[in-house]
Scaffold this active site. Structure first.
Site, PDB file in Angstrom:
ATOM      1  N   LYS A   1      -3.743  21.924 -10.304  1.00  0.00           N
ATOM      2  CA  LYS A   1      -3.354  21.018 -11.392  1.00  0.00           C
ATOM      3  C   LYS A   1      -4.461  20.017 -11.650  1.00  0.00           C
ATOM      4  CE  LYS A   1      -1.194  17.089 -11.876  1.00  0.00           C
ATOM      5  NZ  LYS A   1      -1.807  16.575 -13.132  1.00  0.00           N
TER       6      LYS A   1
ATOM      7  N   GLU B   1      -7.530  12.561  -0.199  1.00  0.00           N
ATOM      8  CA  GLU B   1      -8.672  11.679  -0.376  1.00  0.00           C
ATOM      9  C   GLU B   1      -8.280  10.667  -1.437  1.00  0.00           C
ATOM     10  OE1 GLU B   1     -13.037  11.471  -2.346  1.00  0.00           O
ATOM     11  OE2 GLU B   1     -12.532  13.398  -1.437  1.00  0.00           O
TER      12      GLU B   1
ATOM     13  N   CYS C   1     -14.620   7.088  -5.972  1.00  0.00           N
ATOM     14  CA  CYS C   1     -13.950   6.407  -4.870  1.00  0.00           C
ATOM     15  C   CYS C   1     -14.926   5.998  -3.781  1.00  0.00           C
ATOM     16  CB  CYS C   1     -12.855   7.288  -4.297  1.00  0.00           C
ATOM     17  SG  CYS C   1     -13.405   8.936  -3.835  1.00  0.00           S
TER      18      CYS C   1
ATOM     19  N   GLU D   1      -9.469  -1.836  -5.731  1.00  0.00           N
ATOM     20  CA  GLU D   1     -10.372  -0.824  -6.261  1.00  0.00           C
ATOM     21  C   GLU D   1     -10.406  -0.934  -7.781  1.00  0.00           C
ATOM     22  OE1 GLU D   1     -11.390   3.839  -5.489  1.00  0.00           O
ATOM     23  OE2 GLU D   1      -9.283   3.349  -5.848  1.00  0.00           O
TER      24      GLU D   1
END
Length: 498
Positions: free
Chosen positions: A183, A257, A291, A390
């Site tokens: 996906k 992750e 990231c 973040e």
């Protein structure tokens, strides 16, 4: 300003089930070109029924098809053909990726597609060298340990580097004999749709399937499906929590992750120019959307002022613009909501007493595209929002430190722990920091470098499990122990038998 499309994308993005186009069954959603803000394609969302069909196809291919039973030599050959297919179509895939992501076409060609091809080549090589185990320590018995494929893997890819990151999941899952349902992000379906289409000519029917749609619809149906045996996800931490909660109900193993707020520590003993180059690459490459970005730049106080001055000078000179132009260094952000979120952090910095050094605003001269100026701020402390959250954009937070111990403490003072960077030419400093830093991957005197044989993943909210050679083998296989007597053993008689 006018930006031309890198390639004419398909009018509609769709899934694949058993090599055939999926009808979707859900709503139609727009796909935008970030450089112009204009809709360039659409996506037909796969509803629960379409997801069920894809998973059942993968289940059938695993249970009754040839893939899970194929010899290693034949599987290596197929993986090599997948690798060559990507190389043969690298330009097309890069252009489709550029359309949906706004990433630099130059980088997509040179790095992302090369990495995607290498992922298949690496796992072809890895499984060709794999071996089982044999134990003869127990007298009279031989015990072997082999690895079997687990089953159907649900692979969920992010929007910031779709082909490069999804290919790691696809290649490793297939290498060990599993079948897959992939996906992509609903924002970036184009290149992965084409990649899966191309690989249908290489792989047996049903081995690699694709579904499209939002996480709340398509993603939920996928991770909650009872025939899914494994889940590999790359994306946001909160989404990761939701997926793990759903997986837990079915006792399905996961690798995750997730987010990062990685410290980039620059000491006074570093090669200043090299560290400066590395810091700029660490936060502004991939349009700042990664990231593993070195988004918290911790600089020793004796060089802090000079570093800030030079960093701002270099950042202000970055060429922002057309992602297809060779001279461009920073392209648009991936979507309008994401651009607005990143810009909000400039105001948050000011409200918390921090200092905006450069950027922090939209590039209005770029028209309706999602461009912002490269941004850097000085936070008041490591507890500031911009030092803890973040941001996932071209937005650097700079903080001073006075000692090695303080730098390590600041770096570890976060809920994340994906990567960390250390810049120093003093070996004792390097050793002290690498031993003290709590992150899954540490880079010393270098920006991002991925060794696929080594595990990659994070501490804390940055993830669960690891990717990499042996790590993927452990995740995508089940260990099977078989014990055989070397001679007919004398058995105890039970039940009064003579």
């Amino acid at each position: 300003m006018t930006f031309h499309l890198p390639i004419a994308p398909p009018s509609v993005a769709h899934g694949f089930v058993g090599g055939k186009r999926s009808l979707g069954g859900g709503i139609e959603m727009p796909v935008f070109y970030p450089a112009t803000g204009q809709q360039v394609s659409s996506l037909v969302e796969d509803d629960a029924a379409s997801v069920d069909a894809a998973v059942k196809m993968a289940r059938q291919a695993f249970d009754t098809g040839p893939w899970s039973r194929l010899s290693v030599a034949k599987r290596v050959d197929v993986l090599r053909r997948c690798q060559q297919t990507i190389l043969d179509h690298a330009d097309e895939l890069a252009r489709l990726e550029c359309v949906a992501t706004g990433l630099l076409l130059r980088e997509l060609r040179q790095r992302h597609m090369a990495r995607a091809a290498h992922n298949f080549g690496f796992f072809a090589e890895y499984i060709s060298q794999s071996s089982g185990q044999r134990f003869d320590q127990t007298e009279g018995y031989m015990t072997t340990v082999t690895r079997d494929p687990v089953g159907v893997a649900a692979l969920i890819a992010p929007w910031n580097a779709p082909v490069a990151l999804a290919s790691m999941k696809i290649a490793s899952a297939l290498a060990f004999g599993n079948t897959c349902v992939l996906k992509p992000s609903e924002q970036t379906p184009l290149a992965l749709m084409r990649l899966v289409e191309l690989l249908q000519d290489v792989l047996p029917e049903g081995v690699l399937n694709l579904v499209n749609g939002r996480g709340t619809v398509t993603g939920s149906a996928l991770v909650e499906h009872p025939d899914v045996d494994l889940i590999s996800f790359t994306g946001g931490t909160e989404t990761g929590r939701s997926i793990m909660s759903a997986a837990g109900r079915n006792l399905v193993p996961c690798t995750m992750e997730l987010g990062g707020k990685s410290a980039n520590i620059i000491t006074a003993t570093a090669d200043f120019e090299r560290a400066l180059d590395g810091a700029l690459l660490g936060i502004f490459s991939n349009n700042g959307q990664q990231c593993l970005a070195g988004s918290r730049i911790l600089v020793e106080r004796s060089i802090h002022a000079e570093f800030c001055e030079r960093f701002v000078e270099r950042a202000a000179k970055l060429k922002v613009g057309d992602p297809t132009a060779d001279e461009t260094e920073l392209g648009p952000l991936a979507s309008l909501p994401h651009m607005n979120r990143v810009l909000d952090f400039a105001n948050i910095t000011k409200n918390e007493g921090g200092k905006l050094l450069t950027g922090g605003s939209r590039r209005e001269d770029m028209g309706e595209g999602y461009f912002i100026s490269p941004t850097a701020v000085c936070a008041t402390s490591n507890s500031d929002t911009v030092a803890q959250e973040e941001i996932f954009g071209p937005f650097a937070t700079i903080l001073p430190f006075d000692s090695t111990q303080e730098a390590v403490a600041m770096a570890n003072d976060t809920k994340f722990g994906l990567v960390a960077y250390v810049w120093s030419d003093h070996l004792p400093t390097v050793m002290e920091m690498t031993e003290g830093l709590r992150a899954g991957v540490l880079w010393v005197n270098t920006p991002m470098m991925r060794e696929l044989r080594a595990p990659f993943g994070g501490y804390g909210d940055s993830g669960v499990g690891r990717e990499g050679g042996a790590s993927c083998e452990a995740f995508y296989t089940e260990e099977k122990t078989v014990t055989i007597p070397k001679t007919a053993p004398v058995l105890r008689k039970l039940g009064g038998l003579d």
